[in-house]
Design an enzyme around this catalytic site. Sequence first.
Site, PDB file in Angstrom:
ATOM      1  N   ASN A 186      11.883  31.329   2.548  1.00 18.85           N
ATOM      2  CA  ASN A 186      11.747  31.265   1.082  1.00 18.85           C
ATOM      3  C   ASN A 186      12.046  29.878   0.493  1.00 18.85           C
ATOM      4  OD1 ASN A 186      12.815  34.703   0.373  1.00 18.85           O
ATOM      5  ND2 ASN A 186      10.766  33.851   0.637  1.00 18.85           N
ATOM      6  N   ASP A 244       9.898  43.491  -2.033  1.00 21.30           N
ATOM      7  CA  ASP A 244       8.685  42.700  -2.247  1.00 21.30           C
ATOM      8  C   ASP A 244       7.993  43.104  -3.557  1.00 21.30           C
ATOM      9  OD1 ASP A 244       6.812  40.843  -1.686  1.00 21.30           O
ATOM     10  OD2 ASP A 244       5.911  41.887  -0.006  1.00 21.30           O
TER      11      ASP A 244
HETATM   12  C1  FPP Z   1       9.678  39.214  -3.263  1.00 16.13           C
HETATM   13  O1  FPP Z   1       8.912  39.087  -4.406  1.00 16.13           O
HETATM   14  C2  FPP Z   1      11.099  39.028  -3.412  1.00 16.13           C
HETATM   15  C3  FPP Z   1      11.806  37.921  -2.983  1.00 16.13           C
HETATM   16  C4  FPP Z   1      11.250  36.620  -2.653  1.00 16.13           C
HETATM   17  C5  FPP Z   1      13.236  38.029  -2.798  1.00 16.13           C
HETATM   18  C6  FPP Z   1      14.021  37.838  -4.054  1.00 16.13           C
HETATM   19  C7  FPP Z   1      14.420  39.131  -4.578  1.00 16.13           C
HETATM   20  C8  FPP Z   1      14.883  39.250  -5.789  1.00 16.13           C
HETATM   21  C9  FPP Z   1      15.036  38.072  -6.691  1.00 16.13           C
HETATM   22  C10 FPP Z   1      15.260  40.581  -6.301  1.00 16.13           C
HETATM   23  C11 FPP Z   1      16.675  40.903  -5.983  1.00 16.13           C
HETATM   24  C12 FPP Z   1      17.623  39.897  -6.409  1.00 16.13           C
HETATM   25  C13 FPP Z   1      18.613  39.351  -5.669  1.00 16.13           C
HETATM   26  C14 FPP Z   1      19.409  38.294  -6.309  1.00 16.13           C
HETATM   27  C15 FPP Z   1      18.955  39.769  -4.288  1.00 16.13           C
HETATM   28  P1  FPP Z   1       7.625  38.165  -4.288  1.00 16.13           P
HETATM   29  O2  FPP Z   1       7.878  36.927  -5.060  1.00 16.13           O
HETATM   30  O3  FPP Z   1       7.306  37.951  -2.842  1.00 16.13           O
HETATM   31  O4  FPP Z   1       6.535  39.042  -4.974  1.00 16.13           O
HETATM   32  P2  FPP Z   1       4.963  38.928  -4.712  1.00 16.13           P
HETATM   33  O5  FPP Z   1       4.747  39.234  -3.251  1.00 16.13           O
HETATM   34  O6  FPP Z   1       4.408  39.971  -5.615  1.00 16.13           O
HETATM   35  O7  FPP Z   1       4.549  37.537  -5.079  1.00 16.13           O
END
Ligand code: FPP
Length: 225
Positions: free
Chosen positions: A65, A17
């Site tokens: 997501n 996260d």
């Molecule tokens: C959370 O960050 C992460 C995700 C939604 C999952 C995606 C993860 C990645 C892209 C990193 C690893 C890569 C792969 C390809 C597995 P967020 O957008 O929720 O962050 P925030 O809570 O700060 O908005």
Amino acid sequence: MPRDETDLRLHVACIMDGNGRWAGRRGLPRTDGHTAGEENLAALVRVAVKRNIGWLTVFGFSTENWRRPRPEVRHILGLHEKLFGRVAELNELNVKVQWIGRPFDSREARTPKYVQRAIRKAIADTAQNTGMVLTIAFDYGGRSELVAAVEQARTESDGITSATIGEHLYLPELPPVDVLVRTSGERRVSNFLLWQAAGAAIYFTEAPWPDFDEAELDAALALAR
Ligand code: FPP
């Protein structure tokens, strides 16, 4: 204590996260945060191999997501193609890739063909590796997994028990999670590996995922001792 010499074959699972917040603090678009997150994951895989971790499972994309803005979803899908394409690196590290998520042919599944192809290719091209198992959760939700497992246990087994549910999970061979990590100050389990993490220690850290480094991993591993 560094764990380089240990061989405990631990299972570490990460809810990655904070990519968006990491980017926001730098005045960058959220997508740059995901790009940095994917790069950090590649770096962390190296560290995890060095620490002799047996199983590393990461939450790449949840069933929820898909609700994110289209351009962000497209970017994250592209990053999965990139991650599953790191076959040369993974072979060099003797890492075997697995995927956990809703079957591509299930009614609600939406995984585009190019991501399906990248997933299948990475699994096939690393199948002979005997070291750490890297499992990437894509279009994954713990409740969907459990509903499907219970449904199959009901129709295909003698009855619903812990054993028959366990046998019908997406990846029955995935061992129990020893340490569940969640980055970026959130203290929730968010539908990740609900069955497998039933007895896990939980490591919460303020660090956003792109900053989750070797020292952070060691702090998480300390909980498994
Ligand atoms: C959370 O960050 C992460 C995700 C939604 C999952 C995606 C993860 C990645 C892209 C990193 C690893 C890569 C792969 C390809 C597995 P967020 O957008 O929720 O962050 P925030 O809570 O700060 O908005």
